[in-house]
Motif scaffolding. Structure first.
Motif, mmCIF file in Angstrom:
data_model
loop_
_atom_site.group_PDB
_atom_site.id
_atom_site.type_symbol
_atom_site.label_atom_id
_atom_site.label_comp_id
_atom_site.label_asym_id
_atom_site.label_seq_id
_atom_site.Cartn_x
_atom_site.Cartn_y
_atom_site.Cartn_z
ATOM 1 N N ALA A 210 0.758 -1.236 -0.050
ATOM 2 C CA ALA A 210 0.003 0.058 0.061
ATOM 3 C C ALA A 210 0.898 1.345 0.131
ATOM 4 O O ALA A 210 0.562 2.357 -0.700
ATOM 5 C CB ALA A 210 -1.109 -0.061 1.104
ATOM 6 N N GLN A 211 1.893 1.215 0.905
ATOM 7 C CA GLN A 211 2.763 2.263 0.882
ATOM 8 C C GLN A 211 3.494 2.700 -0.391
ATOM 9 O O GLN A 211 3.883 3.721 -0.913
ATOM 10 C CB GLN A 211 3.740 2.301 2.070
ATOM 11 N N GLY A 214 1.176 3.912 -2.664
ATOM 12 C CA GLY A 214 0.787 5.595 -2.524
ATOM 13 C C GLY A 214 1.856 6.445 -3.082
ATOM 14 O O GLY A 214 1.654 7.525 -3.487
ATOM 15 N N LEU A 219 -0.467 9.313 -3.265
ATOM 16 C CA LEU A 219 -1.456 9.213 -2.151
ATOM 17 C C LEU A 219 -0.850 9.225 -0.902
ATOM 18 O O LEU A 219 0.360 8.731 -0.729
ATOM 19 C CB LEU A 219 -2.216 8.017 -2.390
ATOM 20 N N VAL A 221 -0.540 7.506 2.712
ATOM 21 C CA VAL A 221 -0.879 6.155 3.193
ATOM 22 C C VAL A 221 -0.232 6.387 4.380
ATOM 23 O O VAL A 221 0.950 6.630 4.822
ATOM 24 C CB VAL A 221 -0.034 5.261 2.451
ATOM 25 N N VAL A 253 -5.259 4.887 3.143
ATOM 26 C CA VAL A 253 -4.923 5.332 1.957
ATOM 27 C C VAL A 253 -6.016 6.412 1.536
ATOM 28 O O VAL A 253 -7.028 6.134 1.604
ATOM 29 C CB VAL A 253 -5.005 4.416 0.732
ATOM 30 N N TYR A 255 -6.679 9.506 -1.249
ATOM 31 C CA TYR A 255 -6.919 10.725 -2.357
ATOM 32 C C TYR A 255 -7.693 11.773 -2.182
ATOM 33 O O TYR A 255 -8.722 11.820 -1.587
ATOM 34 C CB TYR A 255 -7.091 9.816 -3.485
ATOM 35 N N LEU A 304 -6.816 -1.621 -2.963
ATOM 36 C CA LEU A 304 -5.790 -0.864 -3.306
ATOM 37 C C LEU A 304 -5.494 -0.930 -4.970
ATOM 38 O O LEU A 304 -4.963 -0.034 -5.270
ATOM 39 C CB LEU A 304 -4.546 -1.735 -2.743
ATOM 40 N N HIS A 320 -11.168 7.464 0.049
ATOM 41 C CA HIS A 320 -10.469 6.808 1.216
ATOM 42 C C HIS A 320 -10.427 5.341 1.133
ATOM 43 O O HIS A 320 -11.545 4.839 1.089
ATOM 44 C CB HIS A 320 -10.807 7.430 2.298
#
Length: 529
Positions: A210-211, A214, A219, A221, A253, A255, A304, A320
């Motif tokens: 996820a990171q 992002g 994004l 995160v 996460v 946006y 994701l 989100h």
């Protein structure tokens, strides 16, 4: 995969494989230009050979023939689309997936694809590109050196798209191809996460993914650990996680549009189930049922994956993603049947089955998501085997009692080519979750199991419009089918992206994006990493 457009007849274009989709009956006296242009240099032998082999243009039919140097392409592939009257873009998407798999088998690097003449050419282009990209997907990371020859075989990298009837390429066509590539690549990325073994994709690695996503997409995160989950008083999430040596992770996460007014609009909240391995806990699953439980995080992978595309689409409202990642394992510290857990909302839950764990984690995460005052909550979860019994391996169960929101999601799914069927969330089943010692049980009787799970989640939604998508069946394909291979499918990515696109279009056409209300204060905190 690189895509470009060509002008003129597809049969005259350079490429190792010429792909011609056909409807039933088009091998007759009035063939489409794509077929006629290819058949003429072959002296009518293409149509004759296809007919002799029983090819009639039915769905799932394919026919391959070598051109013996009489065309630019070495081979021709005919794809059946079935009845024109029943055509949808998903039919073409599945056919294009078969074309990609045939190209792999033939070790083809370049292909020409004759897009069929249909009413909505933009949707046809999207379906073609998505089908080719998804059909070419293979998960081979752990193949041994003995399989190197197959791994290093030529792969389809270049596709030239021939528009029907001499149609001119437009900017909209270019945009359709670019969007389709972005969506397919994100879906394949989600497939990778689902197909990885559980000793690789554990909660920590899912948070890292996820990171990384992002950072690439711009994004925000944040990742919380066990202390943050304890601070947020997510007792159900902690209960599920306490049996595993792998630490749970709380992933958020975000946006946010750069426009200040748009940034104040209420967000769309996407919630994904992320049990990176589900043994069933002390209510241990049988071995056969446990084999594929690395895929119990497919909901989070889809969320994701969708965020990867949403970051590029830049809708005029925040989006989100909320994910609670953990393992459900048996050990001396596992939560037990008969335990009572206290949720973040304050509701108490008697545990009657530790294998009904996903709804516990989702309940706390949905509560937390709701504190961010979203306009809508959509959760994706491999939640119940009961939904697979009801709908099989290829249809998603959709639940929710806010009709407009459910219909928007279902319409988005239809446009995206992901089949969903609405199931009821009825109070008639509520007695199944009644507990003698707590506010409710986490698992009821066998009958109506998918509805019972949805009713449990509904307890944590409040008044926010909410849709629950049970993807237990379609998250994994048991066999090759069209653009699907055995394993993770990435189901949900296309629908979520289409829902956000649809909502953005509605807001922009109504002007609501310029009239953003000030956000209300949130009771809950955000995870810090």
């Amino acid at each position: 995969m690189n895509f470009s457009f060509i002008s003129g007849e597809a049969s005259r274009a350079n490429g190792e494989l010429l792909v011609i989709p056909l409807f039933e009956g088009e091998l007759g006296d009035k063939p489409p230009a794509s077929l006629a242009g290819a058949d003429a240099p072959l002296d009518g032998k293409l149509a004759a050979a296809a007919t002799q082999e029983g090819f009639k243009g039915k769905s799932d039919q394919s026919f391959v023939m070598h051109t013996l140097g009489k065309l630019e392409a070495e081979r021709i592939l005919l794809l059946g689309l079935g009845s024109r009257a029943r055509f949808t873009p998903e039919v073409l998407r599945l056919a294009a997936g078969r074309a990609a798999k045939t190209a792999q088998r033939l070790k083809v690097r370049t292909a020409v694809f004759a897009v069929p003449a249909v009413d909505d050419l933009v949707s046809a282009l999207r379906a073609t590109v998505e089908g080719l990209e998804l059909g070419a997907y293979r998960f081979e990371r752990y193949k041994s050196s003995a399989a190197k020859e197959d791994k290093n075989a030529p792969k389809l990298t270049t596709v030239r798209l021939a528009l029907p009837g001499g149609a001119d390429k437009t900017k909209e066509h270019d945009q359709a191809v670019a969007l389709a590539q972005r969506v397919a690549e994100a879906t394949n990325w989600a497939r990778d996460l689902v197909n990885e073994p559980p000793n690789v994709v554990n909660p920590e690695r899912l948070a890292q993914a996820a990171q990384e996503m992002g950072r690439a997409g711009g994004l925000k995160v944040t990742v919380g650990n066990r202390k943050e989950i304890e601070r947020l008083k997510m007792g159900m999430f902690l209960g599920v996680a306490q049996g595993s040596v792998n630490e749970p992770k709380l992933i958020h996460v975000e946006y946010t549009p750069k426009n200040a007014k748009q940034a104040k609009l209420p967000p769309v909240a996407l919630v994904g189930k992320a049990i990176t391995f589900d043994s069933g806990g002390l209510s241990l699953k049988p071995t056969d049922s446990m084999v594929e439980m690395k895929t119990d995080m497919a909901g989070s992978a889809a969320v994701l994956g969708a965020m990867k595309v949403i970051a590029a689409l830049k809708p005029p409202f925040p989006v989100h993603a909320f994910i609670g990642a953990c393992e459900n394992m048996p050990s001396g510290t596992s939560y037990r049947p008969s335990d009572v857990l206290v949720s973040r909302s304050g509701k108490t839950v008697e545990i009657t089955n530790t294998d009904a764990e996903g709804r516990l984690v989702l309940g706390d995460v949905i509560t937390w998501a709701n504190e961010h005052k979203p306009a809508v909550i959509i959760d994706l979860a491999t939640l119940t085997g009961a939904c697979v019994v009801a709908l099989g391996n290829y249809i998603v169960g959709a639940f929710g009692d806010h009709d407009a929101t459910v219909n928007d999601v279902l319409e988005s799914a239809r446009t995206a080519g992901e089949e969903m069927w609405r199931l009821p969330v009825t109070e008639l089943q509520k007695d199944a979750l009644r507990s003698e010692i707590a506010d409710m049980k986490n698992s009821g009787e066998r009958w109506g199991g998918a509805i019972n799970a949805a009713l449990f989640l509904k307890e944590f939604v409040g008044e926010t419009p909410w849709v629950h998508l049970d993807i237990a069946g379609p998250s994994v394909s048991p066999k090759e089918r069209g653009y699907l291979g055995k394993g993770g499918t990435g189901v949900g990515v296309r629908t979520l992206v289409e829902y956000v696109r649809r909502r953005a279009s509605q807001l922009e056409s109504s002007g609501a994006a310029e009239e953003a209300p000030a956000p209300k204060p949130s009771r809950g905190g955000r995870a810090k990493g």
